[in-house]
Write a protein that holds these residues in place. Structure first.
Motif, short mmCIF file in Angstrom:
data_model
loop_
_atom_site.label_atom_id
_atom_site.label_comp_id
_atom_site.label_asym_id
_atom_site.label_seq_id
_atom_site.Cartn_x
_atom_site.Cartn_y
_atom_site.Cartn_z
N MET A 1 24.79 9.54 -64.88
CA MET A 1 24.55 9.19 -63.03
C MET A 1 25.52 7.99 -62.53
SD MET A 1 21.84 10.16 -62.76
CE MET A 1 20.09 8.94 -62.43
N ASN A 2 26.20 7.92 -63.17
CA ASN A 2 26.91 6.58 -62.54
C ASN A 2 28.00 7.70 -61.34
OD1 ASN A 2 28.87 7.62 -64.78
ND2 ASN A 2 30.30 5.24 -64.98
N THR A 3 28.57 8.62 -61.44
CA THR A 3 29.15 9.06 -60.73
C THR A 3 29.12 9.85 -59.39
OG1 THR A 3 29.15 11.22 -61.82
CG2 THR A 3 30.48 9.94 -62.67
N LEU A 4 27.42 9.59 -59.02
CA LEU A 4 27.08 10.49 -57.86
C LEU A 4 28.02 9.26 -56.35
CD1 LEU A 4 23.82 10.50 -58.55
CD2 LEU A 4 24.67 11.72 -58.50
N SER A 5 27.90 10.09 -55.57
CA SER A 5 28.21 8.88 -54.99
C SER A 5 27.40 8.94 -53.91
CB SER A 5 29.10 10.81 -53.90
OG SER A 5 29.64 9.57 -52.74
N VAL A 6 27.95 7.80 -53.23
CA VAL A 6 26.46 7.43 -52.49
C VAL A 6 25.98 7.42 -51.15
CG1 VAL A 6 27.56 4.59 -53.25
CG2 VAL A 6 28.01 5.74 -50.59
N TRP A 7 26.76 8.53 -51.24
CA TRP A 7 26.21 9.99 -50.07
C TRP A 7 24.96 11.12 -50.64
CZ3 TRP A 7 27.30 6.55 -45.73
CH2 TRP A 7 28.07 6.40 -45.82
N THR A 8 24.93 10.89 -52.00
CA THR A 8 23.92 11.61 -52.71
C THR A 8 22.85 11.06 -51.87
OG1 THR A 8 25.64 12.13 -54.30
CG2 THR A 8 23.30 12.50 -54.94
N ASP A 9 22.04 12.91 -52.34
CA ASP A 9 20.56 13.07 -52.09
C ASP A 9 19.92 13.81 -53.08
OD1 ASP A 9 20.71 12.30 -49.04
OD2 ASP A 9 21.54 14.48 -48.91
N TRP A 10 18.84 13.20 -53.41
CA TRP A 10 18.19 13.82 -54.32
C TRP A 10 17.57 16.00 -54.30
CZ3 TRP A 10 19.98 13.88 -59.51
CH2 TRP A 10 20.29 12.94 -59.61
N MET A 11 18.03 16.53 -53.66
CA MET A 11 18.13 17.61 -52.55
C MET A 11 16.90 18.54 -53.82
SD MET A 11 21.12 20.51 -53.12
CE MET A 11 22.01 19.09 -52.02
N MET A 12 16.06 18.73 -53.12
CA MET A 12 14.97 19.82 -53.81
C MET A 12 14.67 20.88 -53.26
SD MET A 12 13.14 17.65 -56.25
CE MET A 12 11.46 17.90 -56.06
#
Length: 100
Positions: free
Chosen positions: A57-68
């Motif tokens: 989880m720590n590899t997520l970019s700060v620009w990530t959206d949890w898309m649905m």
């Protein structure tokens, strides 16, 4: 790598430079499997490498959206700065029903 919902412009981007903090190098390797779950209450990103599962989880970019996935048409794209020809993406969706 990055997965983009073309219609909503939501995106999930993984910053592989953070893999090194877990002792996994700075890139994905041939045979690695990355599983991303965006289900509310069960979100995760896992890397399966040589049969061992790592929580990344720590590899997520700060620009990530949890898309649905939305009702109707959903169109996705994916890209990477390198290794794109080695990528394969599968999107699965469970149909969840609300009830009493």
């Amino acid at each position: 790598p990055e997965i983009i919902n073309i219609i909503t412009n939501e995106r999930i981007k993984i910053d592989t430079s953070y893999l090194s903090a877990l002792g996994l190098g700075d890139r994905f390797l041939t045979g690695d499997i990355v599983k991303i779950n965006t289900q509310v209450g069960n979100k995760y990103i896992r890397l399966i490498r040589n049969g061992i599962t790592y929580m990344i989880m720590n590899t997520l970019s700060v620009w990530t959206d949890w898309m649905m996935i939305k009702p109707g048409i959903n169109t996705f794209s994916y890209q990477a700065t390198s290794g794109f020809s080695n990528m394969s993406v599968t999107i699965r969706n469970k149909i969840l029903y609300e009830g009493i």
